[in-house]
Design an enzyme around this catalytic site. Structure first.
Site, mmCIF file in Angstrom:
data_model
loop_
_atom_site.group_PDB
_atom_site.id
_atom_site.type_symbol
_atom_site.label_atom_id
_atom_site.label_comp_id
_atom_site.label_asym_id
_atom_site.label_seq_id
_atom_site.Cartn_x
_atom_site.Cartn_y
_atom_site.Cartn_z
ATOM 1 C CB ILE A 274 4.614 -29.384 -35.210
ATOM 2 C CG1 ILE A 274 5.291 -28.332 -34.341
ATOM 3 C CG2 ILE A 274 3.169 -29.005 -35.506
ATOM 4 C CD1 ILE A 274 5.519 -27.007 -35.067
ATOM 5 C CB CYS A 336 -4.139 -28.746 -30.447
ATOM 6 S SG CYS A 336 -4.155 -27.700 -31.915
ATOM 7 C CB SER A 337 -0.981 -25.455 -28.514
ATOM 8 O OG SER A 337 -0.530 -26.534 -27.722
ATOM 9 C CD1 TRP A 340 -1.310 -24.071 -35.927
ATOM 10 C CD2 TRP A 340 -1.989 -21.948 -35.853
ATOM 11 N NE1 TRP A 340 -0.331 -23.346 -35.329
ATOM 12 C CE2 TRP A 340 -0.695 -22.041 -35.275
ATOM 13 C CE3 TRP A 340 -2.606 -20.695 -35.935
ATOM 14 C CZ2 TRP A 340 -0.038 -20.915 -34.767
ATOM 15 C CZ3 TRP A 340 -1.940 -19.588 -35.434
ATOM 16 C CH2 TRP A 340 -0.674 -19.697 -34.854
ATOM 17 C CE LYS A 378 2.276 -21.413 -37.478
ATOM 18 N NZ LYS A 378 3.219 -20.638 -36.662
#
Lengths: 617, 545
Positions: A274, A336-337, A340, A378
């Site tokens: 991100i 992914c991690s 989300w 989120k």
């Protein structure tokens, strides 16, 4: 209202950010509890929602006043010049306060009132029903079941209550697996492909560290691969770059070891995180905001921002997923991690490639509700709804919308919706006007009582359905018609209508799309009218018309009396409105662009702008 | 006939043709004097019919006795032929090489082509200068036709008939011609009816280092100004380049001698710089394996879109002088046969609604490119693949078409023609069965007797059956000046030309068809509603009586 000191400032100038001529519009600035409003001398209104404001900047005082630059999350940038510094300061301070709220309850959605009663509001929230969606996919069935393990959000706080898992996955296995996964996000079903019986599943990274393993987790993955009766091996897609995944091992996280899991094929697909995405878009916007941008700077800016490279990476990952299902008939587990961001992108885009339902207006809403909202993307943190950690803000969802836009460009007839629909959704993930995107997961949304206190966006979009229809949409496609987009680099283009949607001077002056859309609409009206006219004609020829019937003809068709010389336009006034050309008046600032371009590069010129001839050679 | 000597192997069986996005086809390859033909074995249908003159370069490779010829075309297409037998392959390759680079113009296909259609209107007579002048003469008496160049003696690159100020006699023109590069004295290019302002074009003035002047030249261009009005001279070179030109006898108008004129330098690249730009662009577009970064950087370093922006900006500036400032302009570069014509013709696209119609655009090309002496033969001899780079090769006209396409993209309803029309023009400029674009100027064309010996492209294009393909279904005449945006965000790669052979356009073509269907259906419905209303009205009046 306690933040508002000045509600109205007159004689404010608004500058166009791409105009080089310092020409401006003068008008009045109003500050309300929810919006900043500018009304120029032509009575044109510009509304800016406080929640859309990303940053406010007060520049150094100039002779004409105090400049105020407002950057919005929908990529609008406005540049005001307020005559008195005092006023500018007041507005600046108010906007700083109003654009950053500390509590959810202060967001617009909690005060927005579209004049609906409780029943209507509730009905609106029920428009998208995910249970119905899973049923449409074909689950539960003999291989997949609805699990009540997370009914009380006990296993995973950021997952929805209702989760679909393989039939053989018992609760202890689920619980065991969830303990081995980041944030408890164990593998669950995202999409079931009825035709091939293969599934898209999603989860977060395993807490494998350098050597840890978890039998329950291994069982769960085996259960997923066994739930596919056709193909026993499954893919595990780690959507991160390999280096990032390896680095995570040192923190006790990591990725699946192929030796510990039977029948898995492990694959990295290399989408950046991100933070990289945030600075990439920032870079892109910076470059494109430059006045008098050269073609070379534009392209080198595009290149160095890396934005299109990232978009391509997401698209490539989705294609990899769709191919695994269609060509190899294999199920795929994506993570992914935390599962989300990139996971939501890849799962939703993959489903969209596979299932034409998601390419309809309603289906697209369902897709966003399922893979983004319910699975805990989120939104509030990524969009910065509240005053919080700026490092959590990231254009992950925008990137998804952009991938969808690229697909609509490559397949102009495959989508029921148009670009305006994507732009409108983007507008509302930031607007905080509706409850859908508030909060970061379902549990939080329930605690906020969003369904009681706010409205859902989707029914409002459906009411405006006409605006969002793609006139070229061909609904003949089968449900499982797969899209196979090209990801050759030249297939990706800069999305001008998103990142410059308010910079009208950069857009084509006539929109083919609007014309065709209106024409389609008009065709429907005409069909109706023909039916109507034919029935009247039949009545006329069948017998003497009644007096009423004659009356009903006259007022509607005044042109008939002069039928010999009528023109098509007089019959169909809509036609004129179909075509509009902008940019032919003298206030058009592209006019000055050309003049600027030469006056800057060549000293020996005449400045046409001021009508004064200056020669310096 | 000479061609027979060049064709050692006229026919080879079992040749396999590879094209992107099509399955490979096996068939028989035939060579004729002007074509390379491949017909598939099954049903004898032609799979490929390629004009030799469309071939830009070939590569050959051998694996054992199987030869492969890669043909690179001037329209940027690349195809591959697998030919069994080394000798056959070598023969075919050398024949293609010879036939695609014929020295003599009179051996070219247009001199052999016999049309299979009836000529409704002879395109050689569609756009006569006298007719074009009539459009102006009704509005103004300040201009006249001059036949001074009837024998091409005053200016070899000008047509026999030019439009000049009424008050300047032929004797003065003769003097001005000696003062302008290539004898290209200032002539009328465009008359803006709205306010009587004009665009003139010429070659550079031959001032040299000692600042030579020519009173007749000054008088000529001043004659176009209204009392008390100023004009602008747009020089398509940078000031630096224009100053350097003085050393070679060229130069620019000194303000002391042209006090009523203001000079603006608006640099537009030309010659090999454009050619290299095109080569780089096509190379970038042909490599599907480029990473995103590499693609964007290749696109950037090709500079093609920069050249687009420069040309459009200069044209907008010219149009702005005319329409907004109410000032006449004179445009020139060095020779006045390349960048000058880009600017004058693009400015007309912006200013003049007629030039956005099919016939008007044809007239524009005829007037501003063919008759104005753009050396098509030299500029378009080779395209992006050829290795023998000649300094006079340059895609000036393609750049112009691309600029028109950019404006068309921004004003999709203001043009009577569609993108397809522009692509067809691009193809015919580089390789054609028609004589229109042969030769470098009217003088050469008349020596070649093209009108008698070849067919005009316009004779074919203007047939109703062809026109329907080139017509923009969205067209609605628009009498406004159209100002395009020249911001980099508004300019796009012309995919229809540069990515044409590198991507499948199936879905885009289908969408276009659907759009046409909606428009056609709309017309049908409107007609039906009108008929019904009329019928109903008639019934009504009958009843009334």
């Amino acid at each position: 209202m306690e933040h508002i000191r000045t509600t109205k400032v007159e004689q404010v100038k608004a500058l166009d950010r791409f105009s080089t001529s310092n020409k401006s519009l003068t008008g009045t600035l109003y500050l309300t509890a929810t919006h900043l409003l500018f009304i120029d001398s032509h009575q044109k209104e510009t509304w800016i929602l406080h929640h859309h404001i990303a940053s406010v900047e007060k520049l150094a005082l100039t002779t004409s006043g105090c400049p105020l630059v407002i950057q919005c999350k929908n990529f609008r940038i406005v540049h005001f010049i307020v005559p008195r510094e005092r006023d500018c300061h007041d507005i600046y301070n108010s906007l700083l306060q109003l654009s950053k709220q500390a509590k959810y309850e202060d967001l617009y959605a909690f005060s927005y009132n579209p004049k609906q009663n409780d029943a209507e509001r509730l009905q609106g929230w029920q428009l998208i029903d995910l249970a119905e969606e899973y049923e449409r996919m074909g689950v539960p069935n003999s291989h997949w079941q609805l699990s009540d393990a997370n009914r009380e959000y006990k296993i995973c706080e950021t997952y929805p209550r209702e989760l679909y898992v393989p039939q053989v996955a018992s609760k202890p296995i689920i619980v065991g697996s969830s303990k081995f996964r980041s944030k408890g996000r164990f593998p669950v079903l995202s999409y079931y492909h009825q035709e091939t019986q293969a599934a898209i599943c999603r989860c977060s990274q395993p807490l494998s560290g350098f050597s840890a393993r978890c039998l329950e987790d291994e069982h769960l993955l085996q259960a997923i691969s066994k739930a596919n009766p056709v193909n026993r091996y499954m893919y595990v897609m780690d959507t991160r770059p390999k280096l990032n995944a390896m680095a995570n091992r040192a923190a006790g996280k990591g990725y699946e070891n192929e030796d510990n899991y039977s029948n898995i094929r492990f694959q990295f697909v290399g989408i950046e995180n991100i933070h990289v995405m945030r600075s990439s878009l920032q870079k892109l916007l910076e470059v494109n905001g430059t006045k008098g941008l050269s073609v070379n700077d534009f392209y080198s800016g595009m290149e160095s921002s890396g934005w299109l490279r990232h978009v391509k990476a997401v698209m490539d990952a989705a294609i990899f997923l769709a191919k695994a299902i269609m060509v190899e008939n294999a199920s795929v587990l994506v993570h992914c991690s935390d599962g989300w961001d990139r996971t939501s992108q890849v799962c939703s885009l993959g489903s969209l490639l596979l299932d034409s339902y998601y390419r309809t207006i309603k289906g697209f809403m369902v897709l966003i509700e399922k893979d983004w909202i319910s699975f805990g993307h989120k939104f509030s943190e990524r969009c910065g709804h509240l005053d919080g950690d700026p490092k959590e803000i990231s254009p992950v969802f925008i990137q998804f919308l952009e991938c969808v836009w690229h697909l609509t460009e490559q397949f102009p007839q495959a989508f029921e919706f148009n670009e305006a629909f994507l732009l409108q959704i983007h507008e509302h993930i930031h607007s905080c006007q509706f409850g859908n995107f508030l909060g970061n997961c379902q549990k939080e949304r329930e605690e906020l009582k969003l369904k009681e206190k706010t409205y859902s966006l989707w029914p409002f979009l459906l009411d405006d359905r006409k605006k969002y229809l793609n006139p070229l949409y061909s609904s003949k496609a089968q449900r499982f018609t797969v899209l196979e987009p090209s990801t050759v680099s030249f297939s990706f283009k800069f999305w001008r209508n998103m990142y410059h949607q308010f910079d009208r001077t950069l857009h084509p002056r006539q929109s083919v799309f609007n014309i065709i859309m209106n024409m389609n609409e008009q065709n429907k009206q005409l069909e109706k009218e023909i039916k109507d006219l034919e029935s009247r004609k039949n009545k006329q020829t069948d017998g003497v018309p009644t007096k009423e019937l004659l009356h009903s003809i006259h007022p509607e068709s005044p042109s008939l009396k002069t039928s010999l010389c009528f023109k098509e336009q007089t019959l169909l006034p809509v036609n004129d409105a179909l075509r509009t050309i902008e940019g032919s008046n003298s206030a058009d600032n592209r006019y000055s662009d050309y003049a600027e371009a030469f006056s800057k590069s060549e000293p020996a010129v005449v400045s046409l702008e001021y009508g004064v001839a200056r020669m310096t050679c | 006939m000479e061609f027979a000597e060049l064709i050692k192997t006229p026919r080879v069986d079992n040749v396999v043709l590879h094209r992107p996005f099509y399955p490979a086809v096996e068939g028989t390859l035939c060579l004729t004097g002007h074509h390379l033909i491949l017909s598939s074995r099954q049903d004898n249908t032609e799979e490929l019919w390629l004009m030799h003159s469309n071939i830009d370069a070939i590569d050959k490779r051998f694996v054992g006795s199987l030869g492969t010829i890669i043909i690179k075309c001037k329209d940027f297409r690349i195809i591959q032929l697998d030919i069994p037998g080394m000798e056959e392959c070598l023969n075919i390759a050398s024949s293609i090489e010879a036939l695609s680079t014929l020295d003599s113009i009179t051996l070219m296909y247009p001199f052999f082509y016999r049309p299979m259609f009836d000529v409704i209107e002879d395109g050689w007579h569609s756009f006569l200068p006298e007719q074009e002048f009539e459009l102006y003469s009704s509005a103004t008496s300040e201009w006249r036709l001059s036949y001074i160049n009837k024998e091409f003696a005053v200016c070899p690159s000008y047509p026999p008939i030019v439009i000049v100020p009424n008050s300047i006699d032929d004797e003065a023109l003769r003097k001005v011609a000696t003062f302008r590069h290539g004898g290209r004295f200032p002539v009328l290019s465009y008359y803006h009816k709205k306010n009587g302002m004009v665009i003139m074009r010429s070659g550079q003035p031959l001032t040299g280092t000692n600042g030579r002047r020519c009173k007749e030249d000054e008088k000529l261009i001043n004659a176009t100004l209204r009392a008390g009005k100023r004009g602008y001279i747009i020089d398509t070179r940078s000031l630096n380049v224009a100053q350097q030109a003085r050393a070679k006898g060229g130069g620019f108008e000194q303000e002391a001698h042209y006090p009523q004129w203001r000079r603006i330098h608006k640099s537009i690249e030309r010659y090999h710089i454009l050619q290299e730009s095109l080569i780089k662009l096509v190379e970038a577009c042909n490599d599907q394996t480029h990473s995103m970064d590499r693609w964007l950087s290749k696109l950037e370093t090709s500079n093609w879109l920069t050249h687009i922006k420069e040309s459009l900006t200069a044209a907008c500036l010219a149009a702005q002088c005319i329409d907004r400032e109410g000032a006449s302009i004179l445009i020139h570069g060095t020779e006045g046969t390349d960048s000058t014509l880009q600017v004058t013709s693009l400015a007309q696209i912006i200013l003049e609604p007629r030039s956005r119609t099919i016939r008007g655009f044809e007239a524009l090309i005829e007037r501003e490119w063919l008759q104005a002496g753009h050396p098509f033969q030299q500029r378009c001899a080779q395209s992006a693949y050829c290795n023998s780079k000649q300094k006079w090769e340059s895609p000036v006209f393609l750049l112009f078409l691309d600029c028109v396409w950019q404006i068309l993209r921004q004003f999709p309803c203001s043009f009577e023609f569609n993108e397809h029309f522009l692509i067809v023009l691009f193809e015919h400029v580089y390789a054609s069965q028609f004589g229109t674009f042969l030769g470098n100027n009217e003088s050469e064309r008349s020596k070649l007797k093209l009108q008698q010996k070849t067919m005009s492209l316009w004779s074919w294009v203007n047939r109703p059956s062809e026109l329907s393909q080139f017509t923009n279904p969205l067209f609605e005449a628009n009498n406004l000046v159209i100002w395009p945006s020249v911001a980099p965000q508004s300019l796009q790669l012309w995919e229809g030309v540069f990515l044409r052979w590198n991507r499948s356009s199936k879905y885009l073509d289908e969408a276009y068809e659907e759009m046409v269907n909606i428009i056609e259906y709309n017309k049908e419905l409107q007609a039906k509603v009108n008929t019904l209303r009329r019928q109903l009205a008639e019934l009504e009046t009958e009843d009334g009586m």
